[in-house]
Design an enzyme around this catalytic site. Structure first.
Site, PDB file in Angstrom:
ATOM      1  CG  LEU A   1      -7.932  10.456   7.889  1.00 40.41           C
ATOM      2  CD1 LEU A   1      -8.679  11.237   6.819  1.00 40.41           C
ATOM      3  CD2 LEU A   1      -8.812  10.253   9.111  1.00 40.41           C
TER       4      LEU A   1
ATOM      5  CG  ASN B   1      -5.369   8.232  -3.062  1.00 39.31           C
ATOM      6  OD1 ASN B   1      -4.322   7.718  -3.430  1.00 39.31           O
ATOM      7  ND2 ASN B   1      -5.550   8.700  -1.843  1.00 39.31           N
TER       8      ASN B   1
ATOM      9  CG  HIS C   1      -9.859   4.287   3.394  1.00 41.33           C
ATOM     10  ND1 HIS C   1      -8.690   5.003   3.500  1.00 41.33           N
ATOM     11  CD2 HIS C   1     -10.632   4.681   4.430  1.00 41.33           C
ATOM     12  CE1 HIS C   1      -8.761   5.805   4.558  1.00 41.33           C
ATOM     13  NE2 HIS C   1      -9.933   5.637   5.144  1.00 41.33           N
TER      14      HIS C   1
ATOM     15  CE  LYS D   1      -7.714   1.873  -0.612  1.00 38.47           C
ATOM     16  NZ  LYS D   1      -6.643   2.851  -0.431  1.00 38.47           N
TER      17      LYS D   1
ATOM     18  CG  HIS E   1      -4.967   2.047   5.776  1.00 39.94           C
ATOM     19  ND1 HIS E   1      -6.303   2.070   6.106  1.00 39.94           N
ATOM     20  CD2 HIS E   1      -4.874   2.658   4.568  1.00 39.94           C
ATOM     21  CE1 HIS E   1      -6.959   2.680   5.148  1.00 39.94           C
ATOM     22  NE2 HIS E   1      -6.129   3.037   4.201  1.00 39.94           N
TER      23      HIS E   1
ATOM     24  CB  ALA F   1      -5.221  12.581   6.587  1.00 44.06           C
TER      25      ALA F   1
ATOM     26  CG  HIS G   1      -1.900   1.110   1.258  1.00 38.83           C
ATOM     27  ND1 HIS G   1      -3.235   0.895   1.501  1.00 38.83           N
ATOM     28  CD2 HIS G   1      -1.775   2.445   1.056  1.00 38.83           C
ATOM     29  CE1 HIS G   1      -3.883   2.040   1.452  1.00 38.83           C
ATOM     30  NE2 HIS G   1      -3.014   3.009   1.192  1.00 38.83           N
TER      31      HIS G   1
ATOM     32  CG  HIS H   1      -0.749   7.019  -1.016  1.00 42.35           C
ATOM     33  ND1 HIS H   1      -1.966   7.067  -1.663  1.00 42.35           N
ATOM     34  CD2 HIS H   1      -0.976   6.357   0.141  1.00 42.35           C
ATOM     35  CE1 HIS H   1      -2.884   6.471  -0.920  1.00 42.35           C
ATOM     36  NE2 HIS H   1      -2.312   6.026   0.179  1.00 42.35           N
ATOM     37  CG  LEU H   2       4.916   5.489  -5.336  1.00 49.08           C
ATOM     38  CD1 LEU H   2       5.338   4.446  -6.360  1.00 49.08           C
ATOM     39  CD2 LEU H   2       6.088   5.850  -4.431  1.00 49.08           C
ATOM     40  NE  ARG H   3       0.930  12.125  -2.246  1.00 46.20           N
ATOM     41  CZ  ARG H   3      -0.080  11.676  -1.505  1.00 46.20           C
ATOM     42  NH1 ARG H   3      -1.055  10.975  -2.053  1.00 46.20           N
ATOM     43  NH2 ARG H   3      -0.127  11.916  -0.219  1.00 46.20           N
TER      44      ARG H   3
ATOM     45  CG  HIS I   1       0.181  15.203   2.394  1.00 42.52           C
ATOM     46  ND1 HIS I   1      -0.759  15.409   1.410  1.00 42.52           N
ATOM     47  CD2 HIS I   1      -0.221  14.096   3.062  1.00 42.52           C
ATOM     48  CE1 HIS I   1      -1.696  14.469   1.486  1.00 42.52           C
ATOM     49  NE2 HIS I   1      -1.395  13.653   2.476  1.00 42.52           N
TER      50      HIS I   1
ATOM     51  CG  ASP J   1      -1.749   4.685   3.967  1.00 48.46           C
ATOM     52  OD1 ASP J   1      -1.794   5.118   2.793  1.00 48.46           O
ATOM     53  OD2 ASP J   1      -2.564   5.027   4.840  1.00 48.46           O
TER      54      ASP J   1
END
Ligand SMILES: [Zn+2]
Length: 342
Positions: free
Chosen positions: A218, A40, A131, A94, A169, A262, A12, A14-16, A250, A246
């Site tokens: 979150l 996302n 989620h 997802k 998560h 979050a 899980h 997030h790589l943007r 940011h 996860d």
């Protein structure tokens, strides 16, 4: 002292896109041979074709086996599920409840609206990544996961008994208990930060009571009892539980803000954070199951021939990284474990 394990799998991540992707992607690729990339983004990854083009974009940045999750919406088609089933680069879909977290404006408002899609996923053996939080304002934020399990997930598991589900998560004793009570096709990821902090951490800075936006994520961290149950599940060797960091980068100005985002950024040192959690219970012997084996077995991903070595060397986690002043989880503190690639 050092331990050697097969190069881990982050289930899980997030790589943007853009500068942030260029900064964080190589960090995860250095520690993990396989990663599941979350969809996302802004705009979100809604189709198999979009997931593949994002995957090619990431491959230009760093070499890693990227397994792509596609964003499930109320407009996802049966054809899209069939296309995913045939595509080895796609790991599953997802499910975000509407407005549950960063980039969930296209999420699901009522699970019944996607029942035909879930049926098709069950038939096609396409995994569903969830989620697991309700977002109704009448539910206390610390109970969102528990209520989701009671009101939504129990129903999904009953109506689609063969659907392969990852509850992402997990943060609570309720979630551990639920996943243990389900059949083997229901599994869970656990983050490093939820193994290392309880909800007091959101309100503590340098041992003083103060708002700490870098520990806000979150699902939000729960009580010390919940953390202990999670930790015991993680170190147990039970194949239902595996690592999903996860890691959610940011920029500093989005975290330290009157409307703070979050997410904890653990991409820099996820494996080392997990090692810390396991070492505290003297269960490093089960770290390889959790980081490298269990998740791959669930998703049918082969175990790589590469290894990493984790040494008990102390190093200082930097206060911030890059132009975006990305703040790593536990910034400014020491970690006692360091990964070196074989
Ligand atoms: Zn996430």
């Amino acid at each position: 002292m050092s331990i050697q394990i097969s190069k881990p799998f982050d289930a899980h991540l997030h790589l943007r896109r853009g500068k942030m992707a260029e900064l964080v992607t190589p960090m995860s690729a250095a520690q993990f041979a396989d990663v599941i990339v979350m969809p996302n983004l802004n705009p979100p990854i809604l189709t198999v074709a979009e997931a593949n083009s994002y995957r090619n974009y990431l491959l230009e940045i760093a070499k890693c086996n990227y397994h792509m999750a596609v964003y499930l919406t109320e407009n996802t088609s049966i054809e899209e599920i069939d296309a995913a089933a045939k595509d080895d680069n796609i790991i599953g879909f997802k499910l975000y409840p509407l407005n549950a977290t960063t980039g969930s404006q296209n999420g699901i408002s009522d699970i019944k609206n996607i029942y035909p899609i879930l049926k098709r996923m069950e038939i096609q053996k396409v995994p569903l990544l969830i989620h697991g939080e309700v977002t109704r304002p009448d539910v206390d934020i610390f109970d969102r996961e528990k209520v989701f399990i009671e009101e939504v997930l129990t129903q999904i598991v009953t109506d689609f008994p063969k659907l392969r589900i990852t509850l992402e998560h997990i943060t609570s004793a309720d979630a551990v208990e639920f996943v243990m009570s389900c059949s083997e096709n229901v599994v869970a990821t656990i983050t490093a930060h939820h193994l290392l902090m309880n909800r007091n951490a959101i309100f503590t800075v340098n041992e003083k009571t103060a708002l700490n936006p870098h520990n806000f994520c979150l699902p939000v961290a729960k009580t010390e009892r919940d953390r202990n149950v999670l930790l015991r599940a993680a170190v147990s060797g039970n194949s239902k539980f595996f690592a999903g960091s996860d890691s959610a980068p940011h920029p500093l100005n989005c975290k330290e803000s009157s409307c703070g985002c979050a997410g904890c950024f653990t991409g820099l040192h996820a494996v080392e954070l997990y090692a810390k959690a396991f070492a505290e219970l003297e269960r490093l012997g089960n770290l390889e199951e959790f980081l490298s084996i269990n998740g791959r077995i669930h998703y049918g991903i082969s175990i790589p021939s590469e290894f990493i070595n984790i040494y008990d060397t102390t190093f200082l986690i930097p206060d911030s990284i890059g132009e975006e002043k990305l703040t790593p989880f536990m910034a400014g503190q020491n970690l006692n474990w360091k990964v070196l690639e074989e």
